[in-house]
Design a protein around this motif. Sequence first.
Motif, PDB file in Angstrom:
ATOM      1  N   ALA A  33       0.936  -1.161  -0.018  1.00  0.00           N
ATOM      2  CA  ALA A  33      -0.100   0.067   0.092  1.00  0.00           C
ATOM      3  C   ALA A  33       0.970   1.188   0.013  1.00  0.00           C
ATOM      4  CB  ALA A  33      -1.013  -0.106   1.201  1.00  0.00           C
ATOM      5  N   PRO A  34       1.960   1.355   0.806  1.00  0.00           N
ATOM      6  CA  PRO A  34       2.701   2.739   0.840  1.00  0.00           C
ATOM      7  C   PRO A  34       3.406   2.539  -0.178  1.00  0.00           C
ATOM      8  CG  PRO A  34       3.314   1.223   2.472  1.00  0.00           C
ATOM      9  CD  PRO A  34       2.089   0.773   2.172  1.00  0.00           C
ATOM     10  N   HIS A  35       3.987   1.525  -0.889  1.00  0.00           N
ATOM     11  CA  HIS A  35       4.649   1.377  -2.092  1.00  0.00           C
ATOM     12  C   HIS A  35       3.960   1.943  -3.093  1.00  0.00           C
ATOM     13  CE1 HIS A  35       6.581  -0.864  -5.645  1.00  0.00           C
ATOM     14  NE2 HIS A  35       7.637  -0.368  -5.024  1.00  0.00           N
ATOM     15  N   GLN A  36       2.703   1.660  -3.216  1.00  0.00           N
ATOM     16  CA  GLN A  36       1.821   1.903  -4.412  1.00  0.00           C
ATOM     17  C   GLN A  36       1.546   3.543  -4.089  1.00  0.00           C
ATOM     18  OE1 GLN A  36      -1.448  -0.384  -4.008  1.00  0.00           O
ATOM     19  NE2 GLN A  36      -0.383  -2.239  -5.094  1.00  0.00           N
ATOM     20  N   SER A  37       1.626   4.165  -3.056  1.00  0.00           N
ATOM     21  CA  SER A  37       1.226   5.450  -3.049  1.00  0.00           C
ATOM     22  C   SER A  37       2.510   6.296  -3.364  1.00  0.00           C
ATOM     23  CB  SER A  37       0.801   5.680  -1.603  1.00  0.00           C
ATOM     24  OG  SER A  37       1.519   5.544  -0.492  1.00  0.00           O
ATOM     25  N   GLY A  38       3.485   5.722  -3.194  1.00  0.00           N
ATOM     26  CA  GLY A  38       5.049   6.422  -3.375  1.00  0.00           C
ATOM     27  C   GLY A  38       5.484   6.990  -2.094  1.00  0.00           C
ATOM     28  N   THR A  39       4.977   6.353  -1.116  1.00  0.00           N
ATOM     29  CA  THR A  39       5.643   6.823   0.314  1.00  0.00           C
ATOM     30  C   THR A  39       6.698   5.866   0.762  1.00  0.00           C
ATOM     31  OG1 THR A  39       3.819   6.111   1.456  1.00  0.00           O
ATOM     32  CG2 THR A  39       3.792   8.206   0.905  1.00  0.00           C
ATOM     33  N   TRP A  40       6.910   4.684   0.231  1.00  0.00           N
ATOM     34  CA  TRP A  40       7.857   3.631   0.672  1.00  0.00           C
ATOM     35  C   TRP A  40       8.462   3.212  -0.817  1.00  0.00           C
ATOM     36  CZ3 TRP A  40       9.019  -1.594  -0.476  1.00  0.00           C
ATOM     37  CH2 TRP A  40       9.611  -2.191   0.488  1.00  0.00           C
ATOM     38  N   SER A  41       9.580   2.936  -0.687  1.00  0.00           N
ATOM     39  CA  SER A  41      10.618   2.780  -1.748  1.00  0.00           C
ATOM     40  C   SER A  41      11.454   1.640  -1.506  1.00  0.00           C
ATOM     41  CB  SER A  41      11.417   3.765  -2.211  1.00  0.00           C
ATOM     42  OG  SER A  41      12.394   3.343  -3.332  1.00  0.00           O
ATOM     43  N   ASP A  42      11.574   0.558  -2.438  1.00  0.00           N
ATOM     44  CA  ASP A  42      12.405  -0.627  -2.336  1.00  0.00           C
ATOM     45  C   ASP A  42      13.654  -0.093  -3.258  1.00  0.00           C
ATOM     46  OD1 ASP A  42      11.544  -0.814  -4.908  1.00  0.00           O
ATOM     47  OD2 ASP A  42      10.588  -2.835  -4.863  1.00  0.00           O
ATOM     48  N   SER A  43      13.926   0.756  -3.459  1.00  0.00           N
ATOM     49  CA  SER A  43      15.140   1.035  -4.310  1.00  0.00           C
ATOM     50  C   SER A  43      16.332   1.504  -3.319  1.00  0.00           C
ATOM     51  CB  SER A  43      14.884   2.327  -5.290  1.00  0.00           C
ATOM     52  OG  SER A  43      14.301   3.536  -4.830  1.00  0.00           O
ATOM     53  N   ARG A  44      16.041   1.833  -2.103  1.00  0.00           N
ATOM     54  CA  ARG A  44      16.898   2.291  -1.303  1.00  0.00           C
ATOM     55  C   ARG A  44      17.184   1.263  -0.141  1.00  0.00           C
ATOM     56  NH1 ARG A  44      15.058   7.227   1.654  1.00  0.00           N
ATOM     57  NH2 ARG A  44      17.369   7.008   2.539  1.00  0.00           N
ATOM     58  N   MET A  45      18.155   1.288   0.560  1.00  0.00           N
ATOM     59  CA  MET A  45      18.750   0.437   1.633  1.00  0.00           C
ATOM     60  C   MET A  45      17.652   0.435   2.683  1.00  0.00           C
ATOM     61  SD  MET A  45      22.160  -1.084   3.349  1.00  0.00           S
ATOM     62  CE  MET A  45      22.354  -2.062   1.821  1.00  0.00           C
ATOM     63  N   THR A  46      16.974  -0.523   3.208  1.00  0.00           N
ATOM     64  CA  THR A  46      16.231  -0.687   4.410  1.00  0.00           C
ATOM     65  C   THR A  46      16.728  -1.427   5.422  1.00  0.00           C
ATOM     66  OG1 THR A  46      13.862  -0.574   5.232  1.00  0.00           O
ATOM     67  CG2 THR A  46      14.457  -2.087   3.461  1.00  0.00           C
ATOM     68  N   TRP A  47      16.517  -1.334   6.661  1.00  0.00           N
ATOM     69  CA  TRP A  47      17.506  -2.033   7.729  1.00  0.00           C
ATOM     70  C   TRP A  47      16.177  -2.723   8.568  1.00  0.00           C
ATOM     71  CZ3 TRP A  47      22.555  -2.710   8.520  1.00  0.00           C
ATOM     72  CH2 TRP A  47      23.473  -2.003   7.597  1.00  0.00           C
ATOM     73  N   ILE A  48      16.486  -3.922   8.915  1.00  0.00           N
ATOM     74  CA  ILE A  48      15.709  -4.704   9.988  1.00  0.00           C
ATOM     75  C   ILE A  48      16.533  -4.988  10.895  1.00  0.00           C
ATOM     76  CG2 ILE A  48      13.624  -5.361   8.145  1.00  0.00           C
ATOM     77  CD1 ILE A  48      15.128  -7.943   8.046  1.00  0.00           C
ATOM     78  N   LYS A  49      15.911  -5.120  12.398  1.00  0.00           N
ATOM     79  CA  LYS A  49      16.660  -5.733  13.509  1.00  0.00           C
ATOM     80  C   LYS A  49      15.626  -6.249  14.479  1.00  0.00           C
ATOM     81  CE  LYS A  49      17.884  -0.899  13.996  1.00  0.00           C
ATOM     82  NZ  LYS A  49      17.916  -1.052  12.418  1.00  0.00           N
ATOM     83  N   PRO A  50      16.157  -7.379  14.860  1.00  0.00           N
ATOM     84  CA  PRO A  50      15.367  -8.166  15.859  1.00  0.00           C
ATOM     85  C   PRO A  50      15.310  -7.846  17.288  1.00  0.00           C
ATOM     86  CG  PRO A  50      17.297  -9.505  15.404  1.00  0.00           C
ATOM     87  CD  PRO A  50      17.310  -8.222  14.464  1.00  0.00           C
ATOM     88  N   SER A  51      16.198  -6.889  17.414  1.00  0.00           N
ATOM     89  CA  SER A  51      16.624  -6.652  18.825  1.00  0.00           C
ATOM     90  C   SER A  51      15.543  -5.154  19.177  1.00  0.00           C
ATOM     91  CB  SER A  51      17.726  -6.248  19.317  1.00  0.00           C
ATOM     92  OG  SER A  51      18.225  -5.472  20.550  1.00  0.00           O
ATOM     93  N   ALA A  52      14.591  -5.373  20.024  1.00  0.00           N
ATOM     94  CA  ALA A  52      13.757  -4.366  20.464  1.00  0.00           C
ATOM     95  C   ALA A  52      14.398  -3.126  21.110  1.00  0.00           C
ATOM     96  CB  ALA A  52      12.752  -4.820  21.350  1.00  0.00           C
ATOM     97  N   VAL A  53      15.345  -3.590  21.996  1.00  0.00           N
ATOM     98  CA  VAL A  53      16.020  -2.312  22.754  1.00  0.00           C
ATOM     99  C   VAL A  53      16.935  -1.683  21.972  1.00  0.00           C
ATOM    100  CG1 VAL A  53      17.567  -1.866  24.580  1.00  0.00           C
ATOM    101  CG2 VAL A  53      15.816  -3.532  24.949  1.00  0.00           C
ATOM    102  N   TRP A  54      17.647  -2.573  20.789  1.00  0.00           N
ATOM    103  CA  TRP A  54      18.224  -1.762  19.721  1.00  0.00           C
ATOM    104  C   TRP A  54      17.464  -0.838  19.060  1.00  0.00           C
ATOM    105  CZ3 TRP A  54      20.771   0.382  15.934  1.00  0.00           C
ATOM    106  CH2 TRP A  54      22.205   0.606  16.025  1.00  0.00           C
ATOM    107  N   MET A  55      16.275  -1.195  18.448  1.00  0.00           N
ATOM    108  CA  MET A  55      15.517  -0.532  17.801  1.00  0.00           C
ATOM    109  C   MET A  55      14.828   0.582  18.604  1.00  0.00           C
ATOM    110  SD  MET A  55      13.512  -0.350  15.119  1.00  0.00           S
ATOM    111  CE  MET A  55      14.280   1.198  14.987  1.00  0.00           C
ATOM    112  N   ALA A  56      14.862   0.542  20.120  1.00  0.00           N
ATOM    113  CA  ALA A  56      14.256   1.530  20.689  1.00  0.00           C
ATOM    114  C   ALA A  56      15.521   2.867  20.922  1.00  0.00           C
ATOM    115  CB  ALA A  56      14.126   1.327  22.330  1.00  0.00           C
ATOM    116  N   TYR A  57      16.845   2.382  20.973  1.00  0.00           N
ATOM    117  CA  TYR A  57      17.935   2.986  20.899  1.00  0.00           C
ATOM    118  C   TYR A  57      18.024   3.920  19.639  1.00  0.00           C
ATOM    119  CZ  TYR A  57      22.759   4.358  19.758  1.00  0.00           C
ATOM    120  OH  TYR A  57      23.911   5.202  19.375  1.00  0.00           O
ATOM    121  N   ARG A  58      17.733   3.245  18.363  1.00  0.00           N
ATOM    122  CA  ARG A  58      17.973   3.833  17.134  1.00  0.00           C
ATOM    123  C   ARG A  58      16.810   5.050  17.115  1.00  0.00           C
ATOM    124  NH1 ARG A  58      19.071   6.250  13.519  1.00  0.00           N
ATOM    125  NH2 ARG A  58      19.916   5.724  11.420  1.00  0.00           N
TER     126      ARG A  58
END
Length: 296
Positions: A40-65
Amino acid sequence: MTDPKFREIRAIHDDDTIRVYQAYNPTIAEAAVGANSFRAPHQSGTWSDSRMTWIKPSAVWMAYRCGWTVLKDKNQSRVLALDLDKQRFFEMLTQARLAHKASAKDGGDGSVLVQWDPEREMDPKANGKDVLTRKMPAVRSIQIGLKGLAAATLLDPTFVLRISDVTEEFRSAAALLRAGDVPAAEAALWPGAKERAVAVPADVRRILDMGDAEEEEARGPPSPKVQLHCFSFTNEDFHNGNFERWMSRSLVCMDYYSSDGERVDGLRSSDDEELSAGDDDDDELGEDDEGVAAAA
C-alpha cells in the motif's frame, strides 16, 4: 539477558516465524498496518524498495535507534514489528555480506548487508543520545540491510506474514524507564514472549562469522586496530566551509576494528552516532530515515 553469546541472533520467534523491527513515519506505518503489507505505501509512493532499508530483531536496539519513538527523529515515530517466515529469513541470510567484508569476492550480491553492532540494554540513568539504553560491549546485535531484490521481498506477503504497530509498547516502556522501573519496562516492551537465542543453521552461522561457543571462548577479547578512510577537499571546500564542517565532526573518518575485522567500539562523530563500515548514504549512520523511506 542471560549469558548471551558474543554473536547470536536473539529474537521473538517460534517454529515458523521470526520478528524484526523497523521505524517509520505515521503515513507509512498506518498504510502498512492497515493493509498488512508494504504494498500500500509502495503504491502510493511513500515507501521505496530502491534504497537500503534495515531490519533488526532487537527491540532495545530499535528503541535506541528511534529514541523510543519520542526522543529522536519524527520520521521514526512509529515502530512496526514484522513477523517473517523463518525459513525464508535464513535463506535471505545465505546471500549476506558482512559490512567489514563488503566486496564482491566475499559472497552475496550486496543486496543483503549484515553488521554486528554492540547490543543495547535498558538503563534508566542513561542520558542524551543513549536514550535510556547502554551499550553491551561483549555482545553483538545483528542489523540487516536490504536493498534491491532483497528489499523487494518485504512486499511479498508469503515472507512478511504480519505487520503490527508496537509503538505504544515502546512508549510505555520508555515512560517506565524514566520512572526507574526496569522490570515494568521490560514487561511493557515484551508483553508476551521475550527475545531468545535463535538456532541458526550451520551454513548461515559460517556466512555471518558467528562461530560456536567453544570458538568464541577460545578467541577471547578482540585486539583493536584502526582503519582509516581518506577524503579529499578542493580549494573551494576550504573557502566555503565544507572542510571545517567535516573536521568539526570529530574523527568522523575513522572506524575501529578488531583483528578479525569486527567493528568493536567505533570512534564517534560529534553527533554520537556509531560509525559503520561498508555503508552508503542510506545506512545506519547516514540514512534520512523514511522520507520516501528506507527504514531505520
